[in-house]
Design a protein around this motif. Sequence first.
Motif, mmCIF file in Angstrom:
data_model
loop_
_atom_site.group_PDB
_atom_site.id
_atom_site.type_symbol
_atom_site.label_atom_id
_atom_site.label_comp_id
_atom_site.label_asym_id
_atom_site.label_seq_id
_atom_site.Cartn_x
_atom_site.Cartn_y
_atom_site.Cartn_z
ATOM 1 N N ASN A 182 0.859 -1.176 0.000
ATOM 2 C CA ASN A 182 0.000 0.000 0.000
ATOM 3 C C ASN A 182 0.901 1.234 0.000
ATOM 4 O OD1 ASN A 182 -2.435 -1.539 0.318
ATOM 5 N ND2 ASN A 182 -1.903 -1.806 2.468
ATOM 6 N N SER A 183 0.833 2.027 -1.051
ATOM 7 C CA SER A 183 1.695 3.201 -1.182
ATOM 8 C C SER A 183 0.939 4.458 -0.748
ATOM 9 C CB SER A 183 2.156 3.346 -2.635
ATOM 10 O OG SER A 183 2.984 4.474 -2.792
ATOM 11 N N VAL A 184 1.487 5.158 0.250
ATOM 12 C CA VAL A 184 0.899 6.414 0.718
ATOM 13 C C VAL A 184 1.990 7.482 0.730
ATOM 14 C CG1 VAL A 184 -0.911 5.318 2.091
ATOM 15 C CG2 VAL A 184 1.300 5.790 3.139
ATOM 16 N N ASP A 185 1.579 8.750 0.635
ATOM 17 C CA ASP A 185 2.547 9.835 0.536
ATOM 18 C C ASP A 185 2.300 10.923 1.566
ATOM 19 O OD1 ASP A 185 3.851 8.726 -1.736
ATOM 20 O OD2 ASP A 185 2.249 9.489 -3.020
ATOM 21 N N ALA A 186 3.364 11.674 1.853
ATOM 22 C CA ALA A 186 3.284 12.820 2.756
ATOM 23 C C ALA A 186 4.314 13.849 2.308
ATOM 24 C CB ALA A 186 3.554 12.398 4.204
ATOM 25 N N ASP A 187 4.097 15.123 2.673
ATOM 26 C CA ASP A 187 5.086 16.152 2.346
ATOM 27 C C ASP A 187 6.424 15.834 3.007
ATOM 28 O OD1 ASP A 187 3.226 17.477 0.852
ATOM 29 O OD2 ASP A 187 2.804 19.020 2.343
ATOM 30 N N ASN A 188 6.378 15.247 4.210
ATOM 31 C CA ASN A 188 7.565 14.746 4.898
ATOM 32 C C ASN A 188 7.150 13.527 5.715
ATOM 33 O OD1 ASN A 188 9.822 14.153 6.390
ATOM 34 N ND2 ASN A 188 10.149 16.221 7.149
ATOM 35 N N PRO A 189 7.494 12.320 5.269
ATOM 36 C CA PRO A 189 7.048 11.100 5.950
ATOM 37 C C PRO A 189 7.504 10.977 7.399
ATOM 38 C CG PRO A 189 7.749 10.587 3.726
ATOM 39 C CD PRO A 189 8.160 12.010 3.987
ATOM 40 N N ALA A 190 8.521 11.746 7.807
ATOM 41 C CA ALA A 190 8.965 11.672 9.207
ATOM 42 C C ALA A 190 7.935 12.277 10.149
ATOM 43 C CB ALA A 190 10.302 12.398 9.374
ATOM 44 N N THR A 191 7.154 13.220 9.646
ATOM 45 C CA THR A 191 6.249 13.986 10.512
ATOM 46 C C THR A 191 5.211 13.131 11.233
ATOM 47 O OG1 THR A 191 6.572 15.925 9.103
ATOM 48 C CG2 THR A 191 4.672 15.951 10.584
ATOM 49 N N PRO A 192 4.495 12.223 10.550
ATOM 50 C CA PRO A 192 3.455 11.468 11.253
ATOM 51 C C PRO A 192 3.965 10.366 12.177
ATOM 52 C CG PRO A 192 3.489 10.851 8.937
ATOM 53 C CD PRO A 192 4.484 11.944 9.101
ATOM 54 N N ILE A 193 5.245 10.009 12.082
ATOM 55 C CA ILE A 193 5.743 8.860 12.850
ATOM 56 C C ILE A 193 5.632 9.103 14.351
ATOM 57 C CG2 ILE A 193 7.807 7.515 13.430
ATOM 58 C CD1 ILE A 193 8.607 7.644 10.499
ATOM 59 N N LYS A 194 6.119 10.232 14.816
ATOM 60 C CA LYS A 194 6.113 10.526 16.251
ATOM 61 C C LYS A 194 4.691 10.493 16.808
ATOM 62 C CE LYS A 194 7.626 14.035 19.626
ATOM 63 N NZ LYS A 194 8.574 13.207 20.382
ATOM 64 N N ALA A 195 3.765 11.138 16.113
ATOM 65 C CA ALA A 195 2.375 11.194 16.579
ATOM 66 C C ALA A 195 1.754 9.802 16.622
ATOM 67 C CB ALA A 195 1.554 12.118 15.686
#
Length: 357
Positions: free
Chosen positions: A54-67
Amino acid sequence: MKLKTALMATALAGVGFAAQAQEVTVMSWGGAYTKSQVEAYHKPFTAETGIKVNSVDADNPATPIKAQVEAGNVSIDVADVEFSDAVRLCDEGLLETIDVSMLPAAPDGTPATEDFIEGALQDCAVANIVWSTVMAYNSENVDGTPTSIADFFDTEKFPGKRGLRKSAKATLEMALMADGVPAGEVYDVLETDEGIDRAFAKLDTIKDDIVWWEAGAQPPQLLADGEVVMSTAYNGRIFNAAVGEDQPLEIVWDGQILDFDLFVVPKGAPNKDAAMKFIAFSTDTQRLADQASWISYGPARKSSGDLVGLYSDGKTEMAPHMPTAAKNLENALVNNFEFWVDMDAELNERFNAWLAQ
């Protein structure tokens, strides 16, 4: 007996369905970059293992990890992140450790630990590409030929709007190089209060002409639409627009800033085993070379270099377009990962305050 047989058949069917339904969610940056990964990694990985990607994208993939990790609600199995983010997230205990012994050797038997370029293997991360932040321009909208990072800041010689990433990282380094600081001295200068002031003073000279961007797909579009005459950008995005889409965009390699992108697995990833399989598969020698046929980012393995050939158009030699090509490295700066791990929060706070002035 019939009941027992029926139950066993149901159980076996369930196991078969579970295996068939196995999947992994990979978060990346979108656009031409994600396409290169889908073609070189995702599709062949599914074909070989049966595991759906499943391919998903973000402006910066690091951002959602912490949350996600702190909320105990992790939906990402693998994320493609920048080096300083990989180190920071690992230090904060937000990533799974990666056993590098699982990574396949090079075709000639060289262990992965010796085949990856220096710095590419970390406790919680495995690099896949070497990329760079460059300046680029639209040749139809610029009178003359910009040749240096100093030209980016020269709005008298080259009038027009400039595109800049809305982030302290790379922006401050480029400002200093444009102000005459040699690439090899940039971080020594930036470690001082006077150096930071100098970088922001240089940015002040073009502040009224800046159009800020946040997603990698934006600079090529801003340049193509004529909203800016020059922009900083990821080199692969400009290559894709220029060669893949025949846009009149040119890269100026002077002052480029080299960086890694690496695969990480968030702590508590729902499909951890599949995530590790995906990373091992996607960072083997052939797969990294295959990605370089879709976008001009250098493979993180030494053994992949000789396998990099033509672009997917079947005619464009990729080697000269790589940020690691000898000619492109004449005045290049390697991102100081440790510096940004330590200074990211402080300098972005200063950057955001500067933006608000």
